[in-house]
Every structure is written in C-alpha cells, then in structure tokens.
Design a protein around this motif. Structure first.
Motif, PDB file in Angstrom:
ATOM      1  N   UNK A   1       0.133  -1.556  -0.474  1.00  0.00           N
ATOM      2  CA  UNK A   1       0.542  -1.784   0.980  1.00  0.00           C
ATOM      3  C   UNK A   1      -0.400  -0.863   1.754  1.00  0.00           C
ATOM      4  N   UNK A   2      -1.415  -0.330   1.131  1.00  0.00           N
ATOM      5  CA  UNK A   2      -2.345   0.541   1.891  1.00  0.00           C
ATOM      6  C   UNK A   2      -1.968   1.865   2.584  1.00  0.00           C
ATOM      7  N   UNK A   3      -0.915   2.455   1.998  1.00  0.00           N
ATOM      8  CA  UNK A   3      -0.505   3.662   2.276  1.00  0.00           C
ATOM      9  C   UNK A   3      -1.398   4.682   2.011  1.00  0.00           C
ATOM     10  N   UNK A   4      -1.663   5.605   3.081  1.00  0.00           N
ATOM     11  CA  UNK A   4      -2.689   6.903   2.452  1.00  0.00           C
ATOM     12  C   UNK A   4      -2.171   7.715   1.344  1.00  0.00           C
ATOM     13  N   UNK A   5      -2.844   7.745   0.367  1.00  0.00           N
ATOM     14  CA  UNK A   5      -2.289   8.411  -1.074  1.00  0.00           C
ATOM     15  C   UNK A   5      -1.621   9.912  -0.490  1.00  0.00           C
ATOM     16  N   UNK A   6      -2.063  10.572   0.409  1.00  0.00           N
ATOM     17  CA  UNK A   6      -1.487  11.847   0.725  1.00  0.00           C
ATOM     18  C   UNK A   6      -0.186  11.720   1.282  1.00  0.00           C
ATOM     19  N   UNK A   7       0.072  10.380   2.146  1.00  0.00           N
ATOM     20  CA  UNK A   7       1.435  10.113   2.684  1.00  0.00           C
ATOM     21  C   UNK A   7       2.474   9.668   1.380  1.00  0.00           C
ATOM     22  N   UNK A   8       1.690   8.970   0.398  1.00  0.00           N
ATOM     23  CA  UNK A   8       2.308   8.446  -0.834  1.00  0.00           C
ATOM     24  C   UNK A   8       3.210   9.598  -1.319  1.00  0.00           C
ATOM     25  N   UNK A   9       2.629  10.902  -1.551  1.00  0.00           N
ATOM     26  CA  UNK A   9       3.076  11.917  -2.426  1.00  0.00           C
ATOM     27  C   UNK A   9       4.337  12.165  -1.523  1.00  0.00           C
TER      28      UNK A   9
ATOM     29  N   UNK B   1       7.140   2.152  -7.006  1.00  0.00           N
ATOM     30  CA  UNK B   1       6.938   2.852  -5.587  1.00  0.00           C
ATOM     31  C   UNK B   1       5.389   3.085  -5.363  1.00  0.00           C
ATOM     32  N   UNK B   2       4.610   3.838  -6.406  1.00  0.00           N
ATOM     33  CA  UNK B   2       3.556   4.270  -6.516  1.00  0.00           C
ATOM     34  C   UNK B   2       2.541   2.833  -6.223  1.00  0.00           C
ATOM     35  N   UNK B   3       2.795   1.863  -7.156  1.00  0.00           N
ATOM     36  CA  UNK B   3       2.085   0.681  -7.160  1.00  0.00           C
ATOM     37  C   UNK B   3       2.006  -0.199  -5.756  1.00  0.00           C
TER      38      UNK B   3
END
Lengths: 330, 565
Positions: free
Chosen positions: A302-310, A295-297
């Motif tokens: 796919x270029x998702x914003x790290x803050x959204x990733x969380x 999921x993290x990788x």
C-alpha cells in the motif's frame, strides 16, 4: 445408548470438545485471529496485489524463519523462560553448516546435521545454566547471544561462506514436492511441535513448569530437565532456520539471524502466550508470525513509507498483546 | 471520633460495657450480576471491642469487609463511621478514615527489611531526600515494641517464619491513625503459642480504643478474645451475640444453618475439641471421637515408614515409624522441624545420616520423583505455591503426578484417561466445581485443597504426608477433608500429618509425635492424651527442654529451584 447389559462404564468419556480446542483456543487468542482476518480484509481492499495466492505464498516464505524459530520459542516461553540468543544461534548454525559443507565432503546431510547440532548444543548450554544453576534466562541468553554472534564472526573471519551443493539448495533453498522449502520446513516443525506441546506428557510438563514450577517439582516433575529440553528444541529449530537461510542465499552470512529473536518473541506473545509461562499455543504463535508478515507485506504494497511502517508494526504489536494478554480479573 | 487514637491514654472499656459505636452498617446489599452477595447486612463495631465475624466461605464476610475497605461499593444501605454517613470509593478513602485491613494474602515486600516495610511510602528522610535508615529502624522498633513484638526491625521479611511476617503485617496495618482494624484469619498459619502473642497484641490495640473486626474459622478463638460475635450466612445476618452469653453449639448452628442438620453434629464434635471453655462440648467430645479400628490392626506388621536416627542440616537423630492404616501427627512449634521431617521424607531434603526405610526396604530419595515412585505423597503447606498451578484447570493439576506413569503412552498424553481420572476424583472427593475444566483459582479454599489431595488420589499412596492440611479451609470442607484422610488411612495408607491446630491433631490422629529442636522428643498414643490443653502443655514442655535458636533462621525454605546436590 446401547443395551443395558453392555452399559458404558461410568465416567468413561471423550474429553469435552476434543483436543483440537486445546490447540486453538485453550489460551484464548481469539482477538488475535480476529485482528489477523481484519488485516487481511483491509489490505485486500487497500491493494489490488495483496489478495492473491502468489502473494500469500510470498508472505509464508518470508516469515518462515521467524515462524520456525517462534514455534520453538513457544516451548521456552511456556516454561516461563525466554531465549534471546536464537538470532545469533541461527547465524552460528548457518556458518558451521556452511563450513562443514565446504570442508567435510560437501554432503547435504552433514550440512543439515551440523546446523541442527550447533543449535541443539547452544540450547543445552542455555538450558543447563538456567535450569541447573538457576541463573535467569534473560541474562544467560543475553550472554550467549553475544558469544554465539562473536563465534559466528570469528570462525568465518567475518566473511560469508559460499556454498556449492545442489541438493542442499534444492532441499532447503528451493522447493520440495512443489512446496517452497521454507514453507515445507515450517509445516514439518508444526507437525512435530503441535503434538509435542499439546498432546504429549512432555507438553503437560512444560505448561506445569511455567504455570507453577514449585508445584510441578512437588508433583515429581523434573523441571530442570523440562527447561533444558525446551531450550534444546528452540536451539535445534534456530539451527534449522540457519540452514534454510544459508541455502536460500547460496552462501552463509554471519549476521543472517541478527535481530530475529525479538520478532520471534513478539510472534509468540502475539499468539497468546504469557511471558510468565504456563500458557501458549503453537497455532497462535504461527498466526502471530504470519500476522507480522501480512502487516509488513501489506504496508509495502500500500506504499507506506518504510520508516512509518516500523512504527505501525510496533503499535499493532502492543495493541494486539494488550488484547490477548490482558490480565484476567478473577 | 475525630481524635487521634494515639492520644487516647487509658482504655475506657470496662468489663463488657459498650464503647462508642465506631462503624455501623445498615442494610448493606451488594449484587454481582445474578449473585446476591449481601442482602441487607447490619453490623456494628464499638470502640475498644473485638468483634468476631463468622460465616462459612462464601457467606459474604469478605464482601462486607471489601465494602468497609472501599474495595467495592455497595448497592444499597448506609455505612456510618462515628455516626456520620460515609461513602468509600477507593481503599485510600477508607484508609484515610482510619480503617485498616490485614488480608490473608500478605502485602509485604519480601526482599526488604521489616523497618523498610513498616515505613514504606513514608520513609523518614533528610533534606536531600536520602532515607534516614537509623531513624527508620528506630521508628520500626518503637512500633513493634508498642505491640509487644520482639522482632529485629532489620530482619529481611522473606527470611522470617510465616508467623512473624503476619505480625509485621499487623504492625504495618496499625501504623498511622487507625480506628478500626480488620483481621482476616490472622491465625490460620500460626501455632498456638504464636496465636497467644498475637492475641496479646490485639489486646494492646483495643486498650487504645481501636475496634477490631476479627474473621476466623477457629471458634475457640472467638471465646478467647472477642466480646461480641456476628454470624453471617448466605449474605444476611443470622445474629449478633454477646460472646459471654453464647456457646459453641449455638454458634455452629448459626453458621451452618438449619438445612444441614446432620452435618451439624459432626462439626460440633470437630469444633468442641477446640474449645476449652465449653464444658458441654468437652463432654460431647469423648463420645464424639471417631470410631477407629482397634489399635492392634494398625500397629501390626512392618511399618510403612521408618526413620532411624535420621539427621541433616535441620534434623537431629529423628526416630519415627508410621504403620499401615495409622495416622500419626507431628506437633510442635513453627520452626521445630515438623515440616522439615516431611520434606526430608519426600526427597526435598537429603538424609545426611541415619536410615530411612519404606515398607522395610532402605531408601534414599534425591528428589520428589524418587519418593513419588515409591508411593510417597505430599500435600504441601502452601497450596498456592507448592500445591497447584492456580491458572490451570482441575484436570491439568490432577494429571501432574501421573504424567510419567499411566497417563503417558509412548510420550503421548492420554487425555481421555486423564479426564476420567479427574471426574472420578471430583466425585470421590466431593470437589464442588462445574467440571474438570474449571480453573483451580475459581474454587474455594476447601475445594482447592481437595484438588491437591486429588493429585494423590489414584493410585492410593502407601504413605501420605500432610502439611497443615486444613489451612484456610472452612469448617464444612474441613470435616470433609478429615473424612478423606480417614478413608485413605482406612484403606491401608500410612498418614503422617503436621498441624498447628492441636484440636485437629487430637481429632484425626492415632498417635502424636512431639517435635522440638529438629528431633522427636516423644511419641504418645492418642488415648493417653486427655485433651487439647494436655497436649498443649506437652508441646510447651518439649520446647522448653530445647535450647531455642534465634528465630530468624528458623524457616529456611528448601532450595527454591532444583539443583544437583
């Protein structure tokens, strides 16, 4: 079957469907496996870089620390307890291992042992307080989290300890027989822990202790010893993770394991274990850990914003756990 | 019937005269998938009556009660309350209509006091929302007094003996405007004397016009308190009888049904002892006593177990011997020390003074493991808490006791051997289950108890300790358990059993030791006891000779977690 003279003894049979079924499905984390595959399929389409051997190796390497600690955590959670101290145990083990390398003859064996023994010692203390004195493990390990973390900072005066030992880097930071060290040691942990939890009498005692500690005690199982052992197992594995982390960074940082406990617990629960004890599988835990790695990788690729990733990671954890640990309706 | 029942002063009920119909069920059916749980059940409850509802486990009693309680909706049929058709969609609907159910599983908050439990959700409070504790205690005291229960409202529920928790439960169920009270096996864990207290409380309730539906497995109680009986079998009515006009034999026949002809005689025998009214049954009892080996065989040689002047925090100078092949019963009130004797033998409590000998060798057990290693087995009182891990399979549960022995080889679990052992236990003990992988929680009470027996099945223990071995078990399975116990004793094990049902003790024991105040007051051979009433009297007299401690500290559990001691 055979001739009547050599008729098979009544009742003698192989266990139905064999032990493998036990390893994978006894606690029905099927939804997890499906979600895992779905994620892989999705990211394979969403990013051209995702589906490659290199990237998969990358994921496995990145999740190695969590996987190793979570494998140990499965034992503790299966007994119905929890260990919040694994992150700081990992840090402390990393520091003591590095100090031993620096000050006691720079032997990689001693360095490894220092890490494992440190972790095991924390496990003994946690387990004894929980098992013998009956203090809730949440509180005990919340306390030892703080103590171990403070100790790691104190012994090194909050500074990283630089390691200079090629064998140590080789075995724990680089690769062994062509396998990246993190992955190699994850496989070792699996090879030891799968038989231990799923094919040994000790494993049965772990599940019995978590399933119903009183009934287990009335059946002659020393539940105290079982709990102490489970805490020692997770402690030793956290120690191993500490050794790996310092070898990878070529220096030991006193905060290397900070926050890892929650990821490890999430992996175990994703893997189908019940926080109330009595259920859990090592393979499920491994898949849980890898899934968070995927999921993290994938989100990065796919270029998702790290803050959204969380937020996405959190939502996936809750959704998956809702499926795997939904209460059975009798 | 829209009247507040508390306003009804004098009971209109006179000897057998029917009251107003409170509840009427007409042709209730319910299917769960392919299972036809109820197939057109009819049932009527009148005001002021105790109506017993009988049937084997799985006959449909619970389903019918759940329909009444709004827990499940029925597929067909009509449910009338006070003559008007009702449709309960939730338990709250049913409760609002005045139906209150006391389930077997207790619904109290163990860590709170009786008064806090009784006014849970409707605590008296002042304008700022603070609970008025004194007022709550006063209300609770009033409620308890109305039911004739002498409980301290400030007592914490988890420290109460089980019987008093049950009564608190009933008091709670009766708070508010209750017209129908459903009691699901309320006496299964009560001693005879406590059952009496409960029956008095039930009479108080019915005198106020409340109708009581009473589910039980103890037929003697049916004759003691009910006016009418309805028997359900396989989801359908067998019939409704006036209690005064029926007898034990016809009830048992109705419950069991025609296809169990040969079983029926045994069960009548088992149950006849429990019924003081039934003269014919009592006559049958004498011939029905199980054929046991001559006493000489059983008392010869050294005893399997010997307690000499054993004392600890709960016991005072206990002397007791159990011979090989002998079944010894411990009779006494809840809190008399019966269970504590078993726990002490099993290593759950320490022997502080005196001596315990097993097969003529002195032993000291610090924990159950020590006792198990010497061939002592315990079937504990509360099988869900102490006996089995409900979520785990039969095979997993059965393996628990042998993990450190023959089911382990160099630490590896011998899975095949464990499955063989589980299959053997399922066959020998007659556990009705699809296979060793079936979860224990999916089995009936009787079969769950057989699993607990199965844990100690192989190898045969030298001493088998039983604590209320048939609680919550239906009559069919009960008889099978008696058979199992007799067989184990027949093979040479000593058996020591605690049981609140005196009829059961008389049925299976060779000798009965009377326990009161933590000591064994006397030990009597079975053939010296005439009948249940006689034994009852002996127990009562024994209890009378002992200064009774305050009941609130009677039921201290052994330590919850294993600790070094």
């Amino acid at each position: 079957m055979s001739s009547s003279a050599a008729a098979p003894r009544v009742g003698v049979s192989r266990p139905s469907a064999g032990g493998l079924r036990n390893v994978f499905t006894s606690d029905r984390p099927y939804p997890l496996y499906l979600a895992f595959i779905a994620l892989i399929v999705y990211f394979s389409f969403a990013s051209e870089f995702f589906f490659s051997a290199d990237n998969f190796l990358n994921i496995a390497r990145q999740t190695a620390f969590v996987s190793i600690v979570a494998i140990g955590m499965t034992f503790v959670i299966a007994t119905g307890e929890i260990d919040l101290s694994v992150g700081s145990t990992m840090s402390l083990a990393a520091m003591l291992s590095a100090l031993v390398l620096k000050d006691l003859g720079n032997s990689w064996v001693l360095g490894l042992l220092a890490g494992l023994v440190t972790g095991g010692a924390v496990g003994v203390i946690n387990g004894t307080l929980v098992g013998r004195l009956g203090i809730p493990s949440f509180l005990v390990t919340l306390g030892s989290l703080s103590i171990a973390s403070g100790l790691a900072l104190t012994v090194t005066k909050t500074q990283p300890v630089v390691i200079v030992n090629d064998s140590f880097f080789q075995y724990f930071g680089s690769s062994i027989i062509g396998i990246p060290a993190g992955i190699f040691w994850t496989i070792v942990a699996l090879a030891v822990c799968i038989p231990l939890l799923h094919f040994s009498t000790f494993g049965r005692k772990v599940f019995a202790t978590g399933g119903n500690a009183t009934a287990a005690r009335y059946s002659g199982i020393n539940t105290t010893r079982v709990k102490v052992s489970a805490f020692v197992i997770v402690g030793v594995l956290a120690g191993l993770a500490g050794v790996l982390a310092s070898a990878q960074g070529q220096s030991a940082r006193p905060d290397v394991g900070t926050g890892l406990e929650l990821t490890a617990i999430a992996a175990v629960v994703l893997g189908g274990a019940s926080l109330f004890g009595g259920r859990g599988t090592i393979i499920g835990t491994l898949v849980g850990s890898l899934m968070m790695g995927v999921l993290n990788n994938g989100l990065v690729l796919t270029g998702v914003n790290p803050t959204i990733q969380l937020m996405i990671v959190g939502a996936v954890i809750i959704t998956a756990v809702a499926f795997t640990s939904r209460k059975r309706t009798s | 019937m829209g009247v507040d029942t508390r306003e009804i002063e004098a009971p209109p009920r006179a000897g057998g005269e029917p009251g107003v119909a409170l509840v009427q069920c007409e042709g209730i059916t319910k299917r769960f998938g392919a299972v036809h749980a109820l197939r057109g059940v009819g049932f009527e409850l009148r005001s002021g009556e105790v109506h017993a509802l009988l049937g084997q486990n799985g006959a449909g009693k619970s389903t019918l009660i759940k329909v009444l309680a709004g827990g499940i909706e029925h597929d067909e049929g009509r449910l009338l309350l006070g003559g008007e058709e009702v449709d309960f969609r939730t338990p709250a609907d049913s409760r609002a209509a005045g139906i209150s159910v006391v389930y077997q599983e207790l619904s109290l908050v163990p860590s709170m006091s009786i008064s806090a439990n009784l006014c849970l959700g409707s605590e008296p409070h002042n304008r700022l929302g603070f609970v008025r504790r004194r007022e709550a205690v006063r209300q609770a005291r009033e409620m308890l007094a109305r039911l004739g229960l002498t409980l301290d409202p400030r007592a914490i529920v988890e420290r109460l003996p089980f019987a008093y928790r049950q009564m608190t439960e009933i008091a709670k169920a009766l708070s508010g405007d209750v017209r129908v009270l459903v009691l699901d096996e309320p006496t299964s864990s009560l001693s005879e004397a406590e059952s009496e207290i409960l029956f008095e409380a039930i009479k108080e309730v019915t005198a106020r016009g409340v109708g009581v539906i009473y589910i039980t497995h103890r037929l003697s109680e049916v004759f003691q308190i009910s006016q009418r009986v309805t028997v359900i079998r396989d989801g359908a009515n067998v019939g409704t009888f006036d209690t005064a006009e029926t007898d034990l034999h016809s009830l048992v026949a109705a419950i069991i049904g025609p296809e169990h002809e040969n079983l029926r005689r045994d069960e009548v025998e088992a149950l006849a002892l429990g019924d003081p009214k039934d003269v014919n049954g009592a006559g049958a009892t004498i011939t029905a006593l199980p054929a046991r080996r001559p006493a000489a065989d059983r008392h010869g040689g050294t005893p399997v177990l010997e307690l000499r002047d054993v004392g600890n925090d709960r016991l005072v100078g206990v002397d007791l011997a159990v011979g090989a092949g002998e079944i010894v019963g411990l009779a006494g009130m809840v809190g008399s020390g019966r269970t504590e004797i078993l726990e002490t033998i099993f290593g759950l409590r320490r022997v502080a003074s005196g001596e315990m000998r097993l097969e003529d060798r002195p032993v000291k057990f610090r924990r159950p493991t020590d006792a198990i290693r010497r061939g002592v087995a315990l079937v504990p009182e509360d099988r869900h808490v102490q006996g089995v891990a409900l979520e785990h399979s039969i095979e997993r549960n059965l393996a628990l006791t042998r993990l450190s022995d023959d089911l382990g080889r160099l630490g590896a679990f011998r899975r095949g051997a464990s499955y063989d052992r589980a299959k053997a236990a399922i066959a020998t003990l007659g556990i009705k289950a699809p296979g060793p992988d079936a979860r224990v929680q999916d089995l009936s009470g009787g079969n769950q108890q057989k699993v607990v027996f199965g844990k100690w099945h192989d190898p045969r223990p030298s001493l088998l300790l039983l604590d209320e071995p048939t609680v919550g078990v239906d009559i069919g399975a009960r008889e099978e358990l008696y058979g199992i116990i007799r067989r184990i004793a027949g093979e040479g094990s000593g058996v020591l059993t605690v049981c609140s049902e005196l009829a059961e003790l008389l049925l299976i024991c060779d000798r009965i030791a009377i326990v009161a105040g933590g000591r064994i007051v006397q030990s009597i051979r079975r053939d010296e006891i005439e009948n249940e009433e006689h034994l009852h009297r002996i127990v009562q007299e024994a209890e009378g000779t002992i200064a009774r401690p305050d009941h609130h500290d009677e039921d201290t559990r052994p330590f919850e977690e294993e600790r070094p001691s």
